[in-house]
Scaffold this motif. Sequence first.
Motif, short mmCIF file in Angstrom:
data_model
loop_
_atom_site.label_atom_id
_atom_site.label_comp_id
_atom_site.label_asym_id
_atom_site.label_seq_id
_atom_site.Cartn_x
_atom_site.Cartn_y
_atom_site.Cartn_z
N GLN A 1 -4.28 -0.85 -42.69
CA GLN A 1 -5.53 -1.56 -41.91
C GLN A 1 -5.61 -3.12 -41.95
O GLN A 1 -5.80 -3.56 -40.92
CB GLN A 1 -6.62 -0.88 -42.51
N LEU B 1 -1.82 -2.45 -38.99
CA LEU B 1 -0.70 -1.60 -38.73
C LEU B 1 -0.92 -0.25 -38.32
O LEU B 1 -0.35 0.54 -38.08
CB LEU B 1 0.55 -1.79 -39.64
N LYS B 2 -2.21 0.11 -38.93
CA LYS B 2 -2.59 1.45 -38.97
C LYS B 2 -2.84 2.14 -37.70
O LYS B 2 -2.22 3.23 -37.58
CB LYS B 2 -3.88 1.54 -39.71
N ASN B 3 -3.15 1.29 -36.59
CA ASN B 3 -3.12 2.28 -35.53
C ASN B 3 -1.99 2.38 -34.67
O ASN B 3 -2.03 3.23 -33.69
CB ASN B 3 -4.11 1.21 -34.40
N ASP B 4 -0.88 1.96 -35.08
CA ASP B 4 0.35 2.16 -34.56
C ASP B 4 0.93 3.27 -35.14
O ASP B 4 2.12 3.94 -34.77
CB ASP B 4 1.37 1.00 -34.54
N LEU B 5 0.28 4.08 -35.96
CA LEU B 5 1.08 5.07 -36.91
C LEU B 5 -0.09 6.27 -36.91
O LEU B 5 -1.00 6.35 -36.99
CB LEU B 5 1.17 4.38 -38.29
N LYS B 6 0.80 7.37 -37.00
CA LYS B 6 0.20 8.67 -37.67
C LYS B 6 0.69 8.84 -38.96
O LYS B 6 1.71 8.51 -39.37
CB LYS B 6 0.92 9.76 -36.86
N LYS C 1 6.91 -2.49 -41.68
CA LYS C 1 7.09 -3.59 -40.49
C LYS C 1 8.68 -3.82 -40.02
O LYS C 1 8.99 -4.02 -39.16
CB LYS C 1 6.93 -4.66 -41.37
N LYS D 1 9.45 0.17 -38.12
CA LYS D 1 8.55 0.69 -37.12
C LYS D 1 8.40 1.78 -36.69
O LYS D 1 8.67 2.30 -35.72
CB LYS D 1 8.66 -0.27 -35.81
N GLN E 1 6.87 5.89 -36.26
CA GLN E 1 5.71 6.70 -35.61
C GLN E 1 4.89 7.27 -36.53
O GLN E 1 3.61 7.27 -36.38
CB GLN E 1 6.07 7.73 -34.55
N TRP F 1 2.95 15.65 -33.01
CA TRP F 1 2.77 14.12 -32.75
C TRP F 1 3.55 13.81 -31.73
O TRP F 1 3.59 12.69 -31.18
CB TRP F 1 2.73 13.24 -34.00
#
Length: 213
Positions: free
Chosen positions: A167, A171-176, A139, A142, A144, A211
């Motif tokens: 999840q 926050l999960k979808n903003d990260l690899k 948080k 932030k 990648q 990525w």
Amino acid sequence: MAMDLKVLTEAVGELDEDKVLEMLEDFVATNPTEEEAQKVVNACQQGMAVVGDLFDKGEYFVGDLIFAGELLSSAIEALKPVIGSGSTEKVGTIVLGTVEGDLHDIGKNIFRSMAEAAGFEVYDIGIDQSVSAFIDKIKEVKPQILGMSGVLTLAIDAMKNVVDGLQQEGLKNDLKIIIGGNPVTKEACEHVGADAFTTNAAEGVKICQGWMC
Ligand code: B12
């Protein structure tokens, strides 16, 4: 390459610190390429697997594991000048840590050194880190990419707890997410819900670079 990698692996396995450090000093003095240096890191990693096997068989004890840890940290320190070319351009941000219950950090530190050399800004939160410690750092900065390390079997479930936590927080979808360490496999990666896995720090850096494109 002048270095005999098998002899190096054996020397690490035998915990022959003088021999290991002497070999590495000679190697660094030859001004090796990054690729050659990565092969040397791999040979050291294989030596640690030998140490682990001897510990399993009861021939080495916890004191030997501790010594092996110190030996490998000195070895990586000696290799630092040749491990990465030291990019100055910032290519991305990674939050990195060893998951809860696991105190092993040598592999994590190798990945951090290589990722930093490739131009990533790495926030290393340390060992034995809780789900909330990972979430708080993510948080805050932030990134990648999230990198999680662990070598104990129990680390896999601890990694899954972090991903589940991310999840829940949305926050999960903003990260690899990449996981590394001895026990990670394709199956473990699927179980955890990570995007990639590796037992090789150099390969991990390549995946992260991919990525960022
Ligand atoms: C050194 C060592 C220790 C040292 C660690 C010192 C330190 N500062 O890390 C100390 C003494 C603390 C230790 C303690 C213990 N250990 Co220990 N330890 C090892 C040993 C011999 C080597 C680990 C290592 O450094 N490997 C070398 C590094 C370079 O490899 P790596 O971690 O895989 O990292 C590479 C890649 O995986 C990758 N990578 C790693 N992380 C990441 C992260 C990302 C994001 C990416 C991209 C890549 C990446 O990059 C690295 C370079 O390529 C292993 C044996 C083994 N086969 O691994 C046992 C081993 C892991 N330990 C083991 C055990 C049992 C213990 C203890 C329980 C012993 C005890 N009875 O107290 C405790 C547990 C403490 C805890 N709660 O964590 C077992 C684990 C069994 C299991 N299946 O869970 C092993 C496998 C030994 C064995 N065969 O029995 N240990």
